[in-house]
Motif scaffolding. Structure first.
Motif, PDB file in Angstrom:
ATOM      1  N   PRO B 402       1.019  -1.286   0.238  1.00  0.00           N
ATOM      2  CA  PRO B 402       0.134  -0.172   0.253  1.00  0.00           C
ATOM      3  C   PRO B 402       1.115   1.054   0.441  1.00  0.00           C
ATOM      4  CG  PRO B 402      -1.053  -1.227   1.424  1.00  0.00           C
ATOM      5  CD  PRO B 402      -0.079  -2.327   1.337  1.00  0.00           C
ATOM      6  N   GLY B 403       0.126   2.418  -0.817  1.00  0.00           N
ATOM      7  CA  GLY B 403       1.067   3.463  -0.792  1.00  0.00           C
ATOM      8  C   GLY B 403       2.021   3.413  -1.783  1.00  0.00           C
ATOM      9  N   LEU B 404       1.925   2.162  -2.900  1.00  0.00           N
ATOM     10  CA  LEU B 404       2.529   2.646  -3.977  1.00  0.00           C
ATOM     11  C   LEU B 404       1.202   2.547  -5.482  1.00  0.00           C
ATOM     12  CD1 LEU B 404       5.988   0.822  -3.036  1.00  0.00           C
ATOM     13  CD2 LEU B 404       5.783   2.855  -4.452  1.00  0.00           C
ATOM     14  N   SER B 405       1.808   2.327  -6.275  1.00  0.00           N
ATOM     15  CA  SER B 405       1.200   2.074  -7.286  1.00  0.00           C
ATOM     16  C   SER B 405       0.126   0.848  -7.812  1.00  0.00           C
ATOM     17  CB  SER B 405       1.337   2.933  -8.561  1.00  0.00           C
ATOM     18  OG  SER B 405       2.604   1.839  -9.186  1.00  0.00           O
ATOM     19  N   GLY B 406       1.139  -0.494  -7.707  1.00  0.00           N
ATOM     20  CA  GLY B 406       0.540  -1.499  -7.719  1.00  0.00           C
ATOM     21  C   GLY B 406      -0.258  -2.111  -6.880  1.00  0.00           C
ATOM     22  N   ALA B 470      14.061   7.511 -11.448  1.00  0.00           N
ATOM     23  CA  ALA B 470      13.779   7.946  -9.963  1.00  0.00           C
ATOM     24  C   ALA B 470      12.371   9.190 -10.383  1.00  0.00           C
ATOM     25  CB  ALA B 470      14.676   9.432  -9.179  1.00  0.00           C
ATOM     26  N   PRO B 471      12.123   9.798 -11.160  1.00  0.00           N
ATOM     27  CA  PRO B 471      11.153  10.138 -11.378  1.00  0.00           C
ATOM     28  C   PRO B 471       9.735   9.095 -11.680  1.00  0.00           C
ATOM     29  CG  PRO B 471      12.519  11.324 -13.011  1.00  0.00           C
ATOM     30  CD  PRO B 471      13.447   9.969 -11.985  1.00  0.00           C
ATOM     31  N   LEU B 472       9.800   7.349 -12.498  1.00  0.00           N
ATOM     32  CA  LEU B 472       9.479   6.845 -12.398  1.00  0.00           C
ATOM     33  C   LEU B 472       8.630   6.606 -11.604  1.00  0.00           C
ATOM     34  CD1 LEU B 472      11.537   4.759 -15.215  1.00  0.00           C
ATOM     35  CD2 LEU B 472       9.561   5.685 -15.062  1.00  0.00           C
ATOM     36  N   LEU B 473       9.722   6.433  -9.913  1.00  0.00           N
ATOM     37  CA  LEU B 473       8.964   5.999  -8.868  1.00  0.00           C
ATOM     38  C   LEU B 473       8.624   6.624  -8.077  1.00  0.00           C
ATOM     39  CD1 LEU B 473      12.872   3.916  -8.074  1.00  0.00           C
ATOM     40  CD2 LEU B 473      10.179   3.277  -7.889  1.00  0.00           C
ATOM     41  N   ALA B 474       8.721   8.118  -8.863  1.00  0.00           N
ATOM     42  CA  ALA B 474       7.827   8.708  -7.961  1.00  0.00           C
ATOM     43  C   ALA B 474       6.643   8.963  -8.269  1.00  0.00           C
ATOM     44  CB  ALA B 474       8.861  10.450  -8.478  1.00  0.00           C
ATOM     45  N   LEU B 475       6.610   8.670  -9.679  1.00  0.00           N
ATOM     46  CA  LEU B 475       4.536   8.540  -9.764  1.00  0.00           C
ATOM     47  C   LEU B 475       4.166   7.801  -9.801  1.00  0.00           C
ATOM     48  CD1 LEU B 475       5.288   9.488 -13.270  1.00  0.00           C
ATOM     49  CD2 LEU B 475       3.622  10.657 -11.991  1.00  0.00           C
ATOM     50  N   SER B 476       4.950   6.376  -9.435  1.00  0.00           N
ATOM     51  CA  SER B 476       4.252   5.485  -8.789  1.00  0.00           C
ATOM     52  C   SER B 476       4.340   5.980  -7.940  1.00  0.00           C
ATOM     53  CB  SER B 476       5.145   4.492  -9.052  1.00  0.00           C
ATOM     54  OG  SER B 476       4.546   3.395  -8.165  1.00  0.00           O
ATOM     55  N   VAL B 477       5.040   6.312  -6.788  1.00  0.00           N
ATOM     56  CA  VAL B 477       4.325   6.751  -5.104  1.00  0.00           C
ATOM     57  C   VAL B 477       3.407   7.520  -5.248  1.00  0.00           C
ATOM     58  CG1 VAL B 477       5.323   8.233  -3.205  1.00  0.00           C
ATOM     59  CG2 VAL B 477       6.594   7.011  -4.139  1.00  0.00           C
ATOM     60  N   ALA B 478       3.240   8.622  -6.560  1.00  0.00           N
ATOM     61  CA  ALA B 478       2.321   9.679  -6.594  1.00  0.00           C
ATOM     62  C   ALA B 478       0.658   8.740  -7.061  1.00  0.00           C
ATOM     63  CB  ALA B 478       2.624  11.038  -7.433  1.00  0.00           C
ATOM     64  N   ILE B 479       1.049   7.868  -7.624  1.00  0.00           N
ATOM     65  CA  ILE B 479      -0.292   7.311  -8.307  1.00  0.00           C
ATOM     66  C   ILE B 479      -0.708   6.471  -6.626  1.00  0.00           C
ATOM     67  CG2 ILE B 479      -1.224   5.634  -9.233  1.00  0.00           C
ATOM     68  CD1 ILE B 479       0.387   6.019 -11.604  1.00  0.00           C
ATOM     69  N   LEU B 481      -0.466   7.799  -3.580  1.00  0.00           N
ATOM     70  CA  LEU B 481      -1.185   8.666  -2.920  1.00  0.00           C
ATOM     71  C   LEU B 481      -2.295   9.008  -3.012  1.00  0.00           C
ATOM     72  CD1 LEU B 481       2.468   9.802  -1.068  1.00  0.00           C
ATOM     73  CD2 LEU B 481       0.697   7.546  -0.348  1.00  0.00           C
ATOM     74  N   LEU B 482      -2.049   9.553  -4.527  1.00  0.00           N
ATOM     75  CA  LEU B 482      -2.952  10.665  -4.778  1.00  0.00           C
ATOM     76  C   LEU B 482      -3.745   9.900  -5.956  1.00  0.00           C
ATOM     77  CD1 LEU B 482      -1.052  13.720  -4.585  1.00  0.00           C
ATOM     78  CD2 LEU B 482      -3.375  12.828  -2.887  1.00  0.00           C
ATOM     79  N   PRO B 483      -4.622   8.585  -5.655  1.00  0.00           N
ATOM     80  CA  PRO B 483      -4.433   8.092  -7.410  1.00  0.00           C
ATOM     81  C   PRO B 483      -6.010   8.796  -7.897  1.00  0.00           C
ATOM     82  CG  PRO B 483      -5.794   6.918  -5.549  1.00  0.00           C
ATOM     83  CD  PRO B 483      -4.761   7.811  -4.165  1.00  0.00           C
ATOM     84  N   HIS B 484      -6.407   9.130  -7.943  1.00  0.00           N
ATOM     85  CA  HIS B 484      -7.885  10.376  -7.871  1.00  0.00           C
ATOM     86  C   HIS B 484      -7.648  10.608  -9.466  1.00  0.00           C
ATOM     87  CE1 HIS B 484     -11.189   9.648  -5.900  1.00  0.00           C
ATOM     88  NE2 HIS B 484     -10.648   9.350  -4.810  1.00  0.00           N
ATOM     89  N   PHE B 485      -6.549  11.449  -9.391  1.00  0.00           N
ATOM     90  CA  PHE B 485      -5.902  12.267 -10.748  1.00  0.00           C
ATOM     91  C   PHE B 485      -5.653  11.064 -11.812  1.00  0.00           C
ATOM     92  CE2 PHE B 485      -1.656  10.627  -9.717  1.00  0.00           C
ATOM     93  CZ  PHE B 485      -0.821  10.581 -11.236  1.00  0.00           C
ATOM     94  N   LEU B 486      -5.497   9.906 -11.570  1.00  0.00           N
ATOM     95  CA  LEU B 486      -5.470   8.890 -12.662  1.00  0.00           C
ATOM     96  C   LEU B 486      -6.867   8.377 -13.240  1.00  0.00           C
ATOM     97  CD1 LEU B 486      -3.672   7.250 -14.617  1.00  0.00           C
ATOM     98  CD2 LEU B 486      -3.453   5.705 -12.492  1.00  0.00           C
ATOM     99  N   LEU B 487      -7.074   8.018 -11.639  1.00  0.00           N
ATOM    100  CA  LEU B 487      -8.652   7.098 -11.912  1.00  0.00           C
ATOM    101  C   LEU B 487      -9.932   7.891 -12.520  1.00  0.00           C
ATOM    102  CD1 LEU B 487      -8.426   4.874  -7.760  1.00  0.00           C
ATOM    103  CD2 LEU B 487      -7.877   4.544 -10.714  1.00  0.00           C
TER     104      LEU B 487
END
Lengths: 468, 503
Positions: B402-406, B470-479, B481-487
């Motif tokens: 939890p906390g990551l995009s997966g 690092a940006p790839l992983l940062a995006l994964s964390v962003a998704i 924590l804040l999945p709404h921008f994607l969902l």
């Protein structure tokens, strides 16, 4: 010989230009010193270009039967254009190989006559005209194959001649049998008479006529000359023989199937489908482990005939895409196959091994070869892809789903041997081979033009296909 | 606008080809610039994307940024592109991943120009595929991606690269031809004849024709399954990955694999909804098999890159499970189906980011010490703390912490699938357990314990490598924590698609 009306000579202008150019080249060549034979080459090129212009003008105007035995329609126009372009490309290829050859002008004369025969083959709507066109498209080529007067060339010419003579006789026998069955040799008359004729007689006649046309097309089971001729003949001749006569023969086959045999008392779709399946499969199997680039191309042309025969199996108005697909595929095949042969011609490399490291030495030739070979596979967005797509669709439309699946499986299989040729291009080469190739500006030009045409025809396939 | 996004990389690549003898650094920086520009353009598409689509118009209701031109009218094929909630996230993920690869390749000095041109070409192909709304156009891009990747593996791979490349080409080409046969089947069944996806969805040409619909779905399914890849069509994947260069693997796993899964969402489900529901159980079984088989085989690997390759099979299995479950959902379970489809698409994005990062990290190992063998390393956490941190983050993301995009993706898939297919979902949950075990074990082998024979050769990440990964992983964390921008983008499209296939 019904409906032998008045000949419309103006409609046959491209054919007449070809015939006159052959005579002109012979005369001009006889009176030109050997070191100035480029004049003949120029003359032939101009003649071919004017033939092309006449074709385009004729295609823009009205079309219809010129007489009861020959017709000028979209297919004829397309074949004329393709054959003229193919012949022109061969003349350019020969500029590298045969420049200042003692018999250079004879080469052009034979080439022009063969091209004339091919065009006549495509327009024939009478079995006798078909037989005459067959002879005209064959005899000059026997001489061309043995043109270099060397061992392999002579052997190839002999094989080619013997098999050609046999299938020529079969073609004439078939015409005689069909005359007996239908009382005429004209397609229109045969189409009306054959449904009521004895089945065995019709079948025997059709198979014999097919033998002749399959020999010209280089399809199974009369493909045995293809590898030997391609390897033994001079490369420009090999390029011509495996590309141009096919165009006429396959259109003639399609026309015969479409106009005469679709309703005849034999299962034409099954017969043509079996021939198509055999050609594509055996051609591929033969190509798999070839180490000589020309033999590989030879077997690949046999398999291409198989795909093209799918159109002949889908005749009779069951598939609207069959004829435009066939014509488009033929044009695409012309570009891709000539391009591959042009690379072989430019490099004088024979085995696949000798192509190692080509990308370093000649990047543009290597890229052209890759495009042409991937085009032969049918990779989008090259032209053959659109042709294959159209013919696959036509086959499914005509209820030949299994043939379509087989053709797709064969396409995957064919990728294997084309890749065997593509892979070494990008490997580092042995230093000894680096300086071996002489410059061949014309062949290089043809190769690059063919590759660009392969790509271009695929991308702007829409307008081209809507013309056919 | 969309066409510019698609073709900008290709044009830049052609321009690079024409320039006589450019310096390698200039080529590398041009590539980075073009990839950044394309990403900015995609972000523009994202921001300006109209949010009110996907009401009751069906899965193919509204597309933004549509362009529809005639291409081959006589066979009903057009140049038709547009984006919706499924394609937009994948376009963004593609642009991000290609930029990461461009940055990662800044020091690449083996035939730099050809390398950059090939990747720019691949970027156009991938962007084109995710925005294509015409079957033929889709197929063209689908096939070209194979050709491009073939040359990447054959030209810049290591080990038995030519063999792996040939196997990859032959295998995926076989799949693409199966796909083509399916497309031709759809075309022949349609009336008026067309290759246009939107038109085909409206017609649903094979609805009610059991046999023909099944056969066409079979052909399309095999074609996409080879690319996805699912068990039993995955055998090309491990060798291709092992011998491909790091950036090639990242694109292959991150973007090209998604083409298969995306094809299910874009083509198979909306155009053949009836056949999809009919045979959804097959897909669920294939999905669960992929999940378990991929995880178990990955557990047995000692080669880091092969392990990551097999986890791809596992992760794509979840996608298939979700999509299959959506087909089996009854009309009452439409919400569950929506959740499963949303989860599937989220998983595609998440897997693209995480696997891209993992393969780039694997490339770092190979660059420094020349092997992927995990037994050769150990104690890397002390030697290369930044490397260890990023790798651990990617590992935890992949195993669904939890906390990551997966986690967001897999949770939605399981929550959506549990209702329609409880037993397979429970089995697939075991996959998570195995994945957790294998990632923890890899973590232990690589980063903890005493130093291995090659540990001394590993230095920490350079700025360039960090900037790529690092940006790839940062995006994964962003998704995470804040999945709404994607969902918010995916959900409306998923709802419309679920309504089509469920019940």
């Amino acid at each position: 010989m019904s409906g032998m009306g008045e000949m419309n000579l103006a409609a046959l202008l491209p054919e007449m230009i070809l015939a006159l150019a052959a005579v002109g080249a012979l005369l001009l060549g006889s009176w030109t010193p050997r070191e100035r034979q480029w004049i003949v080459r120029l003359f032939v090129a101009v003649a071919l270009l004017s033939g092309l212009a006449a074709t385009l003008l004729a295609a823009a105007g009205a079309s219809g039967p010129t007489s009861g035995v020959h017709t000028v329609d979209t297919a004829t126009h397309a074949v004329r254009a393709a054959v003229l372009v193919g012949t022109l490309a061969t003349v350019l290829l020969a500029a590298d190989t045969f420049a200042d050859h003692p018999r250079e002008s004879e080469f052009y004369v034979l080439l022009l006559l063969g091209a004339l025969g091919t065009v006549a083959l495509a327009g024939a709507t009478d079995l006798l005209v078909l037989a005459v066109a067959y002879l005209l498209a064959s005899i000059p080529l026997y001489a061309l194959v043995g043109f270099a007067k060397d061992g392999p060339g002579t052997e190839a010419a002999l094989k080619f001649y013997l098999l050609g003579a046999l299938s020529g006789i079969l073609l004439l026998t078939g015409a005689a049998l069909l005359l007996g069955a239908g009382g005429t040799t004209g397609y229109a008359g045969l189409a009306g008479a054959l449904p009521g004729a004895p089945r065995a007689l019709v079948a025997a006649g059709v198979v014999a006529v097919l033998a002749g046309l399959l020999f010209k097309a280089g399809g199974v089971p009369l493909h045995f000359w293809v590898p030997d001729v391609t390897q033994g003949a001079p490369v420009p001749v090999a390029a011509f023989v495996t590309t141009v006569p096919k165009i006429g023969a396959l259109v003639a086959l399609y026309r015969l199937g479409d106009q005469v045999l679709a309703k005849a008392p034999l299962d034409w779709a099954l017969l043509a489908g079996l021939l198509a399946a055999a050609s594509m499969t055996l051609g591929n199997l033969g190509a798999f482990f070839q180490t000589d680039a020309r033999r590989l191309l030879a077997y690949s042309t046999v398999s291409q005939v198989g795909y093209l025969l799918m159109a002949a199996a889908a005749v009779g108005g069951r598939a609207g895409l069959a004829e435009p697909g066939l014509l488009f595929y033929l044009g695409a095949y012309l570009a891709a196959n000539l391009g591959a042969f042009a690379v072989v011609c430019a490099l004088r490399a024979r085995t696949l091994e000798e192509h190692t490291g080509l990308f370093r030495r000649h990047p543009w030739l290597a890229l052209s070869l890759v495009v042409c070979l991937l085009s032969l596979v049918g990779t989008p967005p090259t032209a053959v892809f659109v042709g294959k797509l159209a013919l696959f669709t036509a086959a499914l439309d005509a209820g030949l789903g299994r043939l379509m699946v087989l053709a797709a499986a064969n396409t995957v299989a064919s990728l294997f041997y084309y890749l065997r040729w593509i892979l070494p291009l990008f490997r580092a080469s042995a230093p000894a081979e680096a300086a071996k190739t002489a410059s061949a500006p014309w062949s290089t030009g043809v190769a690059i033009t063919a590759a660009v045409a392969s790509l271009g025809m695929g991308i702007v396939a829409g307008p081209v296909l809507s013309l056919l | 606008m969309l066409s510019i996004v698609v073709f900008l990389p290709l044009l830049a690549g052609l321009a690079l080809l024409v320039v006589p003898r450019p310096r390698d650094t200039a080529v590398a920086w041009t590539w980075v610039t073009v990839a950044s520009l394309d990403l900015v353009l995609v972000l523009g598409l994202w921001v300006n994307y109209p949010t009110t689509t996907g009401s009751a118009e069906g899965a193919m209701g509204a597309f933004a940024y549509e362009t529809h031109l005639r291409w081959i009218p006589s066979i009903g094929a057009g140049y038709h592109v547009g984006v919706d909630g499924f394609s937009l996230p994948l376009l963004a993920m593609t642009a991000v991943l290609f930029l990461a690869c461009a940055v990662h390749s800044l020091r690449q000095r083996r035939r730099t120009r050809a390398h950059a041109v090939l990747f720019l070409f691949l970027q156009t192909v991938s962007m084109g595929l995710f925005s294509a709304l015409d079957l033929l156009l889709f197929f063209v891009f689908f096939d070209l991606s194979i050709v491009g990747m073939y040359f990447v593996i054959a030209g810049w791979g290591h080990g038995r690269a030519t063999r792996s490349a040939t196997q990859f080409f032959l295998y995926t080409f076989l799949g693409s031809l199966a796909l083509l046969l399916g497309f031709i089947g759809l075309y022949v069944a349609s009336d008026p004849r067309t290759f246009d996806m939107v038109e085909l969805t409206r017609q649903s040409p094979l609805e009610g024709q059991e046999l023909a619909g099944g056969l066409v779905l079979l052909a399309i399914g095999i074609g996409l399954a080879v690319k996805t890849p699912t068990v039993p069509f995955h055998t090309w994947l491990p060798p291709a990955h092992t011998d491909a260069p790091a950036v090639g693997s990242a694109i292959l796993a991150g973007v090209l694999l998604k083409m298969g899964a995306y094809g299910f969402v874009r083509i198979a489900m909306p155009i053949l909804p009836g056949a999809w529901s009919e045979y959804a159980m097959v897909l669920v079984v294939v999905g669960v098999t992929s999940v378990l088989y991929g995880a178990l085989v990955a557990l047995a690997q000692t080669d880091f890159k092969r392990m990551v390759a097999y986890t791809s099979v596992n992760h794509m299995g979840y996608v298939l499970l979700g999509l299959g479950a959506a087909g089996l959902a009854t009309a009452d379970e439409a919400r569950a189906a929506t959740l499963a489809v949303t989860g599937g698409v989220t998983q595609m994005v998440s897997h693209g980011l995480l696997t891209g990062a993992l393969f780039l990290l694997a490339g770092v190992l190979h660059d420094r010490a020349g092997t992927y063998d995990m037994g050769s390393y150990g104690g890397l956490a002390a030697k290369a703390p930044l490397f260890a941190t990023l790798a651990a983050l990617a590992f935890f993301g992949s195993l669904g912490l939890p906390g990551l995009s997966g986690f967001i993706a897999e949770f939605q898939i399981f929550a959506g699938s549990l209702g329609p297919v409880p037993v397979p979902t429970a089995l697939a949950l075991l996959g998570i357990l195995v994945t957790a075990a294998l990632f923890l074990r890899a973590l232990q082998r690589l980063f903890l314990g005493g130093p291995g024979p090659r540990t001394s050769r590993i230095s920490d990440l350079s700025v360039r490598e960090t900037a790529a990964i690092a940006p790839l992983l940062a995006l994964s964390v962003a998704i995470g924590l804040l999945p709404h921008f994607l969902l918010d983008r995916i959900e409306p499209a998923a709802r419309a698609l679920a309504a089509l296939v469920a019940g």
